[in-house]
Enzyme design. Structure first.
Site, PDB file in Angstrom:
ATOM      1  N   ASP A 168       0.874  -1.170   0.000  1.00  0.00           N
ATOM      2  CA  ASP A 168       0.000   0.000   0.000  1.00  0.00           C
ATOM      3  C   ASP A 168       0.917   1.228   0.000  1.00  0.00           C
ATOM      4  OD1 ASP A 168      -2.112   1.856   0.427  1.00  0.00           O
ATOM      5  OD2 ASP A 168      -3.201   0.429   1.675  1.00  0.00           O
TER       6      ASP A 168
ATOM      7  N   VAL B 222      -5.037   3.898   1.400  1.00  0.00           N
ATOM      8  CA  VAL B 222      -6.096   2.934   1.105  1.00  0.00           C
ATOM      9  C   VAL B 222      -5.951   2.406  -0.327  1.00  0.00           C
ATOM     10  CG1 VAL B 222      -8.540   2.411   1.446  1.00  0.00           C
ATOM     11  CG2 VAL B 222      -7.549   4.377   2.587  1.00  0.00           C
ATOM     12  N   HIS B 223      -4.728   2.005  -0.656  1.00  0.00           N
ATOM     13  CA  HIS B 223      -4.426   1.484  -1.991  1.00  0.00           C
ATOM     14  C   HIS B 223      -3.924   0.045  -1.919  1.00  0.00           C
ATOM     15  CE1 HIS B 223      -3.636   5.900  -3.432  1.00  0.00           C
ATOM     16  NE2 HIS B 223      -4.931   5.618  -3.327  1.00  0.00           N
ATOM     17  N   LEU B 224      -4.395  -0.717  -0.958  1.00  0.00           N
ATOM     18  CA  LEU B 224      -3.896  -2.074  -0.745  1.00  0.00           C
ATOM     19  C   LEU B 224      -3.974  -2.908  -2.020  1.00  0.00           C
ATOM     20  CD1 LEU B 224      -2.837  -4.033   1.473  1.00  0.00           C
ATOM     21  CD2 LEU B 224      -5.215  -4.758   1.784  1.00  0.00           C
TER      22      LEU B 224
END
Length: 506
Positions: A292, A441-443
């Site tokens: 992330d 919040v880019h997992l």
């Protein structure tokens, strides 16, 4: 052929990737059932204003019905809420509309991990096909007639212009087209937004195919697990009953897809047994090795009389630059928001509040993981972020924060506001960063693709789950590493590429 009374493909999750995948499979003649736990708004007039208004992130606030609002854990034990879209359109219906492609360096890394079908020359045709770029669509390497409209904000506010001038003052190159795959610099943010309206993947891909006999979209249906018989996926168990299909594709995102695999008995055997789940396939990589973008916000207090509001867009420009010792260019991202974040989130004025400048570390050595709280389908999994646990990551984030502070102190911004004062000592600055650390919040990468020689690879490069016939994953969970830009455009790309691989071998 579909099973008697069933579907050719059931797609689980009508999010950013799932909408693209389902639409392209329908175009190829497949009968597709698309399931979504959140609401479906089949007509444009049905879409709530919270999902249309691209100047705010109101649908991403905790408690909103379009937000999964998942639990997350940072290395110091702090908890945070992780917004993810729970609506047809997924996070593309709730996010800021940032639509920047992955870079050629990202694709080279995915290919080098044993996935030659994901090399840049294989991806570029899909990137061209998916977009209708209103600014540069007639140029090589761009598309003018794809489903996703892409445009850059026109005419910046005085504050946006000042951020651009400050970047130039620091000697940063201009990067007028963030989707050209060129050298990183400062430039306008490509967005899937038209006239202030967010164009979600549902708008772009599903709306033109509503009523097609080969497509059914069902909202309000939560998938509980994949149904397996003799080593093959034969359908899914849902809150509305069982559904059978010849093939199942999980497009529930980098949290939802690995969670469903775990609930279905596909994952690390020891963790499954601890949760009381029967082990059907021992797949040690499920939920592991996620990446992330660690994120820190620096405050910037506008002077009296300086307008601080989103105007056309809450983001106008973005700076990508390279830290010392980085293995790929553009590993740091500086995002100057044009309104107080509280205003961006709620849509209500926040007078007296500072605007924030985000600093994201786009390439990390550390990884994160997804864990089960228990084996109940209704329980949310926990995202364990290991942000800045590695010394190299902490050092590069420190450098990024100092760069952002230098940007805010530039002469071009002097008449507009006051930057916050940072600790000068490395150890004190590290503490300052950790107190404010969050995630973009880019997992990605929680069910990554890779060759058989990679014990942590969950799917092959054609997105087929190892050890199970008839089951694929097609969302950002499969990426070996998170792209070095926000992943929305990449999620659409995975949907497009997944449909290619399923229909013509790619």
């Amino acid at each position: 052929m579909a099973e008697d009374g069933g579907w050719d493909v059931v797609v689980v999750g009508a999010g950013t990737a799932g909408c693209a995948l389902a639409a392209r499979l329908v175009d190829a003649g497949r009968r597709v059932l698309l399931l979504e736990a959140g609401a479906d708004h089949p007509r444009a007039s049905d879409v709530p204003e919270d999902l249309r208004d691209a100047t705010t992130l109101r649908a991403a606030v905790p408690g909103h019905p379009a937000n999964w609002d998942l639990p997350g854990l940072l290395p110091d034990g702090r908890t945070l809420r992780v917004p993810r879209g729970r609506v047809v359109g997924g996070s593309s219906a709730t996010n800021a509309g940032y639509f920047i492609r992955p870079t050629p360096h990202d694709a080279a890394g995915w290919a080098a991990a044993g996935n030659h079908l994901w090399a840049w020359d294989r991806l570029l045709p899909a990137l061209v096909r998916l977009e209708s770029d209103r600014d540069v669509g007639d140029r090589p390497g761009h598309g003018a007639d794809g489903p996703v409209p892409v445009a850059r904000p026109a005419g910046g506010s005085p504050l946006a212009d000042a951020f651009a001038a400050a970047a130039a003052e620091l000697g940063m190159p201009e990067e007028p087209d963030k989707n050209a795959g060129g050298l990183p610099g400062y430039g306008p943010v490509p967005r899937n937004v038209l006239d202030g309206v967010r164009i979600s993947a549902a708008d772009a891909y599903l709306a033109p195919r509503r009523g097609h006999p080969g497509l059914a979209v069902r909202g309000g249906v939560q998938v509980l697990q994949v149904l397996l018989e003799r080593g093959r996926a034969v359908g899914v168990r849902t809150s509305a009953g069982d559904v059978r299909a010849a093939e199942v594709v999980l497009c529930a995102g980098a949290v939802g897809s690995p969670h469903l695999l775990l609930l279905s008995g596909i994952g690390p055997a020891q963790r499954l047994r601890a949760a009381g789940i029967e082990v059907l396939v021992d797949a040690p990589g499920v939920g592991e090795g996620g990446t992330d973008h660690p994120l820190v916000y620096l405050p910037f207090s506008p002077r009296d009389g300086v307008p601080a509001g989103p105007g056309e867009a809450p983001l106008h420009g973005v700076l990508h630059t390279t830290s010392d010792g980085a293995t790929v260019p553009g590993d740091l991202e500086v995002l100057p928001w044009l309104a107080p974040f509280a205003q961006v989130m709620t849509g209500r004025p926040a007078p007296g509040r500072p605007v924030e400048v985000g600093v994201g570390l786009q390439r990390t050595e550390g990884t994160s993981r997804l864990t089960l709280v228990d084996g109940a389908p209704g329980s949310s999994p926990l995202v364990e972020y290991r942000h800045l646990a590695e010394a190299a990551d902490a050092a590069r984030m420190r450098a990024g924060v100092r760069l952002a502070a230098e940007l805010l102190a530039a002469r071009a911004l002097g008449e507009f506001g006051e930057p916050a004062e940072l600790p000068r000592d490395d150890a004190a600055l590290d503490r300052w960063i950790r107190e404010r650390l969050t995630t973009a919040v880019h997992l990605s990468g929680t069910a990554r693709m890779g060759p058989e020689s990679d014990p942590g690879a969950v799917v092959d490069q054609e997105l087929r789950v190892r050890g199970v016939d008839g089951l694929r994953v097609a969302d950002t969970a499969v990426l070996p590493r998170v792209p070095s830009r926000g992943p929305a455009a990449t999620a659409v790309l995975v949907g497009e590429r997944g449909a290619e691989l399923m229909t013509d071998g790619g």
